[in-house]
Enzyme design. Structure first.
Site, PDB file in Angstrom:
ATOM      1  N   GLN A 271       0.964  -1.004   0.077  1.00  0.00           N
ATOM      2  CA  GLN A 271       0.031   0.247   0.069  1.00  0.00           C
ATOM      3  C   GLN A 271       0.948   0.963  -0.037  1.00  0.00           C
ATOM      4  O   GLN A 271       1.583   1.506   0.992  1.00  0.00           O
ATOM      5  CB  GLN A 271      -0.976  -0.139   1.517  1.00  0.00           C
ATOM      6  CG  GLN A 271      -1.590   1.103   1.604  1.00  0.00           C
ATOM      7  CD  GLN A 271      -2.928   1.423   1.002  1.00  0.00           C
ATOM      8  OE1 GLN A 271      -3.728   0.493   1.175  1.00  0.00           O
ATOM      9  NE2 GLN A 271      -3.138   2.575   0.283  1.00  0.00           N
ATOM     10  N   GLY A 272       0.861   1.986  -0.848  1.00  0.00           N
ATOM     11  CA  GLY A 272       1.363   3.314  -1.025  1.00  0.00           C
ATOM     12  C   GLY A 272       0.669   4.459  -0.843  1.00  0.00           C
ATOM     13  O   GLY A 272      -0.331   4.206  -0.783  1.00  0.00           O
ATOM     14  N   ALA A 273       1.463   5.601  -1.140  1.00  0.00           N
ATOM     15  CA  ALA A 273       0.628   6.834  -0.927  1.00  0.00           C
ATOM     16  C   ALA A 273      -0.366   7.128  -2.130  1.00  0.00           C
ATOM     17  O   ALA A 273      -1.349   7.842  -1.830  1.00  0.00           O
ATOM     18  CB  ALA A 273       1.614   7.925  -0.798  1.00  0.00           C
ATOM     19  N   GLU A 274       0.012   6.708  -3.158  1.00  0.00           N
ATOM     20  CA  GLU A 274      -0.934   6.875  -4.597  1.00  0.00           C
ATOM     21  C   GLU A 274      -1.552   5.735  -4.900  1.00  0.00           C
ATOM     22  O   GLU A 274      -2.541   5.863  -5.674  1.00  0.00           O
ATOM     23  CB  GLU A 274       0.334   7.612  -5.508  1.00  0.00           C
ATOM     24  CG  GLU A 274       0.751   8.884  -5.201  1.00  0.00           C
ATOM     25  CD  GLU A 274      -0.031   9.745  -6.215  1.00  0.00           C
ATOM     26  OE1 GLU A 274      -0.395   9.779  -7.026  1.00  0.00           O
ATOM     27  OE2 GLU A 274      -0.306  11.245  -5.971  1.00  0.00           O
ATOM     28  N   ALA A 275      -0.780   4.652  -4.739  1.00  0.00           N
ATOM     29  CA  ALA A 275      -1.212   3.557  -5.449  1.00  0.00           C
ATOM     30  C   ALA A 275      -1.217   2.105  -4.365  1.00  0.00           C
ATOM     31  O   ALA A 275      -0.410   2.177  -3.422  1.00  0.00           O
ATOM     32  CB  ALA A 275      -0.453   3.207  -6.778  1.00  0.00           C
ATOM     33  N   ARG A 276      -2.033   1.157  -4.922  1.00  0.00           N
ATOM     34  CA  ARG A 276      -1.982  -0.239  -4.158  1.00  0.00           C
ATOM     35  C   ARG A 276      -1.426  -1.013  -4.957  1.00  0.00           C
ATOM     36  O   ARG A 276      -1.734  -1.117  -6.267  1.00  0.00           O
ATOM     37  CB  ARG A 276      -3.264  -0.455  -3.614  1.00  0.00           C
ATOM     38  CG  ARG A 276      -3.953   0.409  -2.618  1.00  0.00           C
ATOM     39  CD  ARG A 276      -5.282   0.053  -1.950  1.00  0.00           C
ATOM     40  NE  ARG A 276      -5.895   0.857  -1.122  1.00  0.00           N
ATOM     41  CZ  ARG A 276      -6.797   1.587  -1.493  1.00  0.00           C
ATOM     42  NH1 ARG A 276      -7.531   1.329  -2.627  1.00  0.00           N
ATOM     43  NH2 ARG A 276      -7.151   2.305  -0.569  1.00  0.00           N
TER      44      ARG A 276
ATOM     45  N   LYS B 259      -1.179  -2.527 -10.534  1.00  0.00           N
ATOM     46  CA  LYS B 259      -0.888  -1.177  -9.727  1.00  0.00           C
ATOM     47  C   LYS B 259      -2.253  -0.434  -9.881  1.00  0.00           C
ATOM     48  O   LYS B 259      -2.334   0.119 -11.026  1.00  0.00           O
ATOM     49  CB  LYS B 259       0.421  -0.675 -10.212  1.00  0.00           C
ATOM     50  CG  LYS B 259       0.565   0.701  -9.720  1.00  0.00           C
ATOM     51  CD  LYS B 259       2.093   1.198  -9.964  1.00  0.00           C
ATOM     52  CE  LYS B 259       2.375   2.374  -9.249  1.00  0.00           C
ATOM     53  NZ  LYS B 259       3.650   3.063  -9.400  1.00  0.00           N
TER      54      LYS B 259
ATOM     55  N   ASP C  69      11.503   9.786  -9.737  1.00  0.00           N
ATOM     56  CA  ASP C  69      11.297   9.572  -8.280  1.00  0.00           C
ATOM     57  C   ASP C  69      12.176   8.377  -8.075  1.00  0.00           C
ATOM     58  O   ASP C  69      11.794   7.379  -7.746  1.00  0.00           O
ATOM     59  CB  ASP C  69       9.663   9.058  -8.139  1.00  0.00           C
ATOM     60  CG  ASP C  69       9.517   8.660  -6.637  1.00  0.00           C
ATOM     61  OD1 ASP C  69      10.102   9.079  -5.861  1.00  0.00           O
ATOM     62  OD2 ASP C  69       8.489   8.150  -6.601  1.00  0.00           O
TER      63      ASP C  69
HETATM   64  N1  LIG Z   1       6.337  -5.586 -10.823  1.00  0.00           N
HETATM   65  C1  LIG Z   1       6.480  -5.860  -9.580  1.00  0.00           C
HETATM   66  N2  LIG Z   1       7.255  -7.089  -8.995  1.00  0.00           N
HETATM   67  C2  LIG Z   1       7.296  -7.026  -7.521  1.00  0.00           C
HETATM   68  N3  LIG Z   1       7.106  -6.379  -6.762  1.00  0.00           N
HETATM   69  C3  LIG Z   1       6.657  -5.003  -7.371  1.00  0.00           C
HETATM   70  C4  LIG Z   1       6.519  -4.604  -8.616  1.00  0.00           C
HETATM   71  N4  LIG Z   1       5.897  -3.485  -8.690  1.00  0.00           N
HETATM   72  C5  LIG Z   1       5.910  -2.987  -7.468  1.00  0.00           C
HETATM   73  N5  LIG Z   1       6.404  -3.881  -6.650  1.00  0.00           N
HETATM   74  C6  LIG Z   1       6.628  -3.524  -5.041  1.00  0.00           C
HETATM   75  O1  LIG Z   1       5.509  -2.541  -4.849  1.00  0.00           O
HETATM   76  C7  LIG Z   1       6.454  -1.259  -4.229  1.00  0.00           C
HETATM   77  C8  LIG Z   1       5.563  -0.277  -4.530  1.00  0.00           C
HETATM   78  O2  LIG Z   1       5.374  -0.303  -6.250  1.00  0.00           O
HETATM   79  P1  LIG Z   1       5.764   1.094  -6.735  1.00  0.00           P
HETATM   80  O3  LIG Z   1       5.370   0.802  -8.288  1.00  0.00           O
HETATM   81  O4  LIG Z   1       6.967   1.864  -6.422  1.00  0.00           O
HETATM   82  O5  LIG Z   1       4.525   2.290  -6.192  1.00  0.00           O
HETATM   83  P2  LIG Z   1       4.360   3.353  -5.207  1.00  0.00           P
HETATM   84  O6  LIG Z   1       4.174   4.447  -6.317  1.00  0.00           O
HETATM   85  O7  LIG Z   1       3.535   3.208  -4.354  1.00  0.00           O
HETATM   86  O8  LIG Z   1       5.797   3.593  -4.807  1.00  0.00           O
HETATM   87  C9  LIG Z   1       7.575  -1.385  -4.688  1.00  0.00           C
HETATM   88  O9  LIG Z   1       8.708  -0.875  -3.961  1.00  0.00           O
HETATM   89  C10 LIG Z   1       8.106  -3.023  -4.924  1.00  0.00           C
HETATM   90  O10 LIG Z   1       8.408  -3.555  -3.438  1.00  0.00           O
HETATM   91 MG   LIG Z   2       7.598   3.339  -5.365  1.00  0.00          MG
END
Ligand SMILES: Nc1ncnc2c1ncn2[C@@H]1O[C@H](COP(=O)(O)OP(=O)(O)O)[C@@H](O)[C@H]1O
Ligand SMILES: [Mg+2]
Length: 240
Positions: free
Chosen positions: A26-31, A45, A149
């Site tokens: 769970q991030g700030a913008e996306a799940r 995502k 980013d």
């Molecule tokens: N394709 C993927 N495969 C495995 N883990 C992923 C993948 N994409 C994202 N993640 C995991 O999810 C986290 C958040 O994804 P991210 O795209 O960076 O979104 P946010 O904008 O919330 O930071 C990443 O730091 C990683 O740990």
């Molecule tokens: Mg990220």
């Protein structure tokens, strides 16, 4: 290791099929949800609604970032930079279905693991990692991709980590620009994230920049801009 933080079954916001998914991050913008796409492990995502934003602006921003993320992933892959494969984009739910990088660690987790391990080849592993980061940034900037980013959480390594290429993710804030200033700011963002996430890594980050310089012919101008951006940052801190 990227393991499910929760086994709660969730449904995708706005998805009428109501298929159940497992929330991974769970991030700030996306799940990030775990799923399957045509028999392959995938993640979804989804940029979720932010109630403090006007709904129209919110939808526009989510659409823009989703579009930018996908466009830049495609551009990276064409340039030989490793990213997850995009399987499907759903503009109605602002979600991207993409390859799940199984058994992966973020570079952040990998560095922490090494710093806590105390093994004899730790330095070697860190230098090899810094070199991967430097060459990957050089390849991105060489084709004018500004990540927007850069942090150690937006880079993944697959097991066995030592042999893995760097896998770049999270391109929602990316842009295409040939300006050295934009590239300098990209490096500055990473420098700040790197040094604040990982103690005693100044030398290691220098290696990242050295390798970047060796592999990108316009690096001189970018590193000059990086120094200017640092000085602006320092002035801002001094003025409070
Ligand atoms: N394709 C993927 N495969 C495995 N883990 C992923 C993948 N994409 C994202 N993640 C995991 O999810 C986290 C958040 O994804 P991210 O795209 O960076 O979104 P946010 O904008 O919330 O930071 C990443 O730091 C990683 O740990
Ligand atoms: Mg990220």
């Amino acid at each position: 290791m990227a393991s499910a933080v929760t086994c709660d079954q969730a449904t995708l916001e706005g998805d009428t099929s109501q298929s159940k998914l497992t929330l991974l991050k769970q991030g700030a913008e996306a799940r990030i949800y775990l799923s399957t796409f045509m028999g392959r492990s995938s993640i979804v995502k989804q940029r979720f609604k932010k109630s403090y934003r006007h709904p129209k602006l919110d939808a526009k921003l989510s659409q823009k970032r989703t579009g930018q993320e996908v466009r830049t992933i495609v551009k990276c892959r064409k340039a030989g930079i490793t990213t997850p494969v995009v399987y499907f984009v759903d503009n109605d739910t602002h979600s991207i279905h993409m390859e799940y990088i199984e058994d992966s660690l973020t570079v952040r987790e990998y560095i922490q693991q090494i710093q806590n391990s105390g093994e004899s080849n730790d330095d070697e592993r860190l230098v090899s990692l810094a070199s991967k980061v430097g060459t990957t940034l050089a390849s991105m900037h060489n084709v004018d991709i500004i990540h927007g980013d850069l942090t150690t959480s937006n880079m993944l390594l697959r097991q066995p980590y030592e042999d893995s290429r760097l896998i770049m993710i999270d391109f929602g804030l990316s842009q295409i620009s040939h300006m050295s200033e934009d590239k300098g700011v990209d490096l500055y963002v990473l420098e700040r994230a790197f040094l604040s996430s990982h103690p005693n890594t100044e030398e290691l980050f220098k290696t990242v920049l050295d390798v970047y310089a060796e592999n990108y012919k316009k690096s001189g101008e970018v590193l000059k801009k990086l120094e200017e951006v640092r000085q602006r940052g320092r002035k801002r801190v001094m003025l409070g």
